[in-house]
Design an enzyme around this catalytic site. Sequence first.
Site, PDB file in Angstrom:
ATOM      1  N   ASP A 108      -9.237  -5.041  -5.064  1.00  0.00           N
ATOM      2  CA  ASP A 108      -8.547  -3.891  -4.466  1.00  0.00           C
ATOM      3  C   ASP A 108      -9.006  -2.606  -5.138  1.00  0.00           C
ATOM      4  OD1 ASP A 108      -6.784  -2.079  -3.355  1.00  0.00           O
ATOM      5  OD2 ASP A 108      -5.008  -2.888  -4.348  1.00  0.00           O
ATOM      6  N   SER A 159       0.833  -1.199   0.000  1.00  0.00           N
ATOM      7  CA  SER A 159       0.000   0.000   0.000  1.00  0.00           C
ATOM      8  C   SER A 159       0.874   1.258   0.000  1.00  0.00           C
ATOM      9  CB  SER A 159      -0.948  -0.045   1.198  1.00  0.00           C
ATOM     10  OG  SER A 159      -1.950   0.944   1.086  1.00  0.00           O
ATOM     11  N   HIS A 212      -7.664  -5.066  -0.608  1.00  0.00           N
ATOM     12  CA  HIS A 212      -6.639  -4.170  -0.095  1.00  0.00           C
ATOM     13  C   HIS A 212      -6.436  -4.404   1.405  1.00  0.00           C
ATOM     14  CE1 HIS A 212      -4.058  -0.709  -0.896  1.00  0.00           C
ATOM     15  NE2 HIS A 212      -4.256  -0.395   0.367  1.00  0.00           N
TER      16      HIS A 212
END
Length: 410
Positions: free
Chosen positions: A350, A196, A380
Amino acid sequence: MELLLGLLLGVIKVIGILFLLLLSFAIYYDLSRSKIPSGFDSPLKLRVIHCNVIMVAIVGKCLELLGVCREVAFIRFIISLRNLRVDPSLSAKDLHFDGVPVRVYQPKAPSAAPRKGFVFYHGGAGMIGSIESYQDVSSKIAKETDSVVVSVGYRLSPEHLPPAQHMDCLAATIHFIQNAASHGVDPSKIIVGGDSAGGNFACVVAQKLVERSDLPKLRAQVLIYPNLQAMDFNLPCHQQNNSMPIFFWEKVVYYGLKYTAKDPSLAGQLLKGSHVPDSMRLKYGKWVSPDNIPERFKARGYKQVPLAPYEPEVYRQLPELLESDISCLFAEDSVIQKLPETLFVSCEYDIIRDDGLLYKKRLEDHGVKVSWFHVENGFHGVLNFFDVSLFTFPAAVEMMDRIVEFVKNL
């Protein structure tokens, strides 16, 4: 004594009622707002996790409104309660690399030759997460790849605004490269990576190091669902996964604005793209184009939405979002073509899936060797659930196995 007991029971009763109300709202919010695609294989497990995330966020917001503490501070506290142990086959030392706190995980068993080094930058939108909260990830990589892993405790926003985060990551990485031998590491076999926001920082570090002729080149970079552009928020992934827990479409922009300490009221214009000057649309449009995304990723539905008309006042407040220190996709060709071998890890569900797909194509177009692993049942943040007892996701286990396999084979 009876009076005190009565007061205690009364307090417990009130707390119980408040908890039930909080839980009820979290369940209602999840069921009414979340849209989990039918192809996802663990919807109930994900909903339970999402309800917990909602409750923590609500309590944090209430504490902030009451002046007790900031919402982000409460979230960090809750995350810190998770007790993660270091594998007994590893040593873990807390050090400082050029003033940046790090934790160095090293196999205890002796090695005949210098090991690989892996510098890991944790996720958390640049505002949460820590060395401790990623201890299981770092330990797993160190143990399974027989590598020395350096987990970087970079400064967090909003106390420290960008570029503090990637500058800390860069400083710690340069120090490690320069002092690799003292940690039993071959300086020509150092990898950077993260998930991320940490994936974003890995991109920035790798890009900034390509011009450093005084340092050995990075061996590789591992990019786990990184956020890499802030130009177009209407790509296929945004439309398909806009209500997929635990990271909704509007939250992408909300956290981006919080991270950079920008006015939250700009979220609407940012989502529409009115912050992008015409000159940048012309220059960057070819890199963000949905034409660069494989057709298979449009199968669950996609309608191309053009950027809204440019509003100079909006851009004036958000110029750094389109700079390569945040939107790494927009680095110059001369930088891209010098980047090291790369592993991309993407997840079908995601919200920022397509950032990685677009960057992957740019690297491939410039001759960079790219490996790609797409997690069909990933979302995610799934990396953090590769070893959480009942809340372990097979997708996370598969993801971790592929990361380990890539590092071992370098």
